[in-house]
Design an enzyme around this catalytic site. Sequence first.
Site, mmCIF file in Angstrom:
data_model
loop_
_atom_site.group_PDB
_atom_site.id
_atom_site.type_symbol
_atom_site.label_atom_id
_atom_site.label_comp_id
_atom_site.label_asym_id
_atom_site.label_seq_id
_atom_site.Cartn_x
_atom_site.Cartn_y
_atom_site.Cartn_z
ATOM 1 C CE LYS A 189 9.246 -3.180 -8.515
ATOM 2 N NZ LYS A 189 9.651 -4.125 -9.562
ATOM 3 C CB CYS A 193 -0.894 0.019 1.232
ATOM 4 S SG CYS A 193 -1.786 -1.513 1.529
#
EC number: 2.6.1.16
Length: 597
Positions: A592, A2
């Site tokens: 990621k 996040c």
Amino acid sequence: MCGIVGYIGDSEKKSVLLEGLKELEYRGYDSAGLAVLSNDRLEVFKTQGKLENLKLELKNKEFLDFGVSIAHTRWATHGKPSSANAHPHFTENLALVHNGIIENYASLKKELENKGHAFLSQTDTEVIAHLLEETLKSESDLLKAFEKSISLLKGSYAILMLHKRAKESLFYAKSSSPLVVGKGKEGVFFASSLSVLAPKVDQFVILEENSVGRISLENFKDLNNIENMKDYAFEDKDYSKGNFRNYLEKEIYEQHSSLLECLEGRLEALSVYCEIDPEFLKNVSEITLCSCGSSYHASLASVYLFERLAKIRARAILASEYRYAHFKSNPNELFIAISQSGETADTLEALKLAKAQGLKTISLCNAPFSMMSRISDHTLLIRAGVERSVASTKAFSSQVMLLWLLSVYLGKQLGTISKEEERIQAKNMLNSVNAMKVEPKLHEKIKRLSKRYLHGHGFFYIGRDVFYPLALEGALKLKEISYLHAEGYASAEMKHGPIALVDSNLFTIALLSKHLLFDKTKSNIEELSARDSTICVLSSEILEIADDFIQLEESESYMEEFFRMNLAVQLLALEIAMRLNHDVDHPRNLAKSVTVE
């Protein structure tokens, strides 16, 4: 994972927050939202899906007056992707955003429900908002109530909170999740990554572990460890896709340059150098490499290099397993933690455990201000540059290259590698960098043959020795962006079970090295061909039984072959995924930077 952004000031808050979230978009997310407190009014906006949806929701909104604001991109951990589960979570008087996982949220939620609190979402984060509201019933001081509420949480978190009673402040809490604050001409800014703040602030603070506090324009100066942004170089890079179809394609093409950057100052006149003091490596007799995902595959590849070149025992362990396996440590053991972001939760916790055991520690990462770089004894930056695409390309290649260089450097310090062998390896490294230039003919061939590999019940990627970890990485790349099932195997393992899956609807991507175990691997390929698997061979040596053949240029070493094949499997995954019309930069369900366990 996040992303968090916060802002205190009188600039237009919507644009500040959305710009910050855009910079964090590459980390992965499934929903987004923001909250603004200005002129005694608290407004919250949340949408599922891309940031464009949030922009549409805010189309006719402007927040021009002084105020405090927070924003968030969410990657679902508790509760499905939805507007209700998106952050910020709020009550009548407050709103907050949170990265991490609250492990005891279920018991806290039950207690709060018994006290009359009603929840609108399935998330662990909403519990924090209600917990603070409950605490404020007995503790009127906002900061004390916030601190008390945070003390009841178990897990990892970076939290930003705004409250109607504190119109000029944001409250923060940090534990095992990154959070940075900075001050510039336009106000105070928060973010999950320093790179977001770099263009906006003159001073910054990487907030300390387990810290809780309240920040305003006035009290920023009272923070500990304030650093000046001008003392650090943040390159103003062109992050646009340019003429490429997506960031993944661009980053595949950038690998030649990123590998040159990785070797800058570390390889000169066919000699290898490293930032690590030779004295630190004295008496090292064993190496443990700890990592996750693509970084784990780089670790596995380097095990062959450390043992073959430095003549030292090495092992690669998944970080999530290392933490709970009770491995017996060696006083002369070197622990190497590898993570692109330097914030990967499992790897970070494994590094902390290694430090607690008294091991010598090195971090390989791509972020100079990451938590891993701050707590390890030494940090080696891979210098891969920013990867916008979730699937790793530049970082993986740079990790392998730097670990290769480290294996030669360590052998040099331990006296297990000759000067002549050092020169040979240095030359091989330079050849491998050149091998990562994308030749248009190669890309066009892979683009053409990719149409054959869109249907079937799966892929086997096979290789031996150092090409086995590359087979794992090739399979992972395909899985990540095409959503097709693929598995990487050591070639000889076919006969120990996996060959039962082989038929005419199974594809095999075979990594056939001229320099390592050619005949053995060829034999394994023939076994699969005999059972009707469609075979695609990557090699400089022509193999007649191949259904498809990606001929690579001749290589002087097996590691040059490794990098040539690495480039080819990346391009193959890209082209298959593109034919399937997938968003290769933002694959479903992936983030990621994985900052939770």
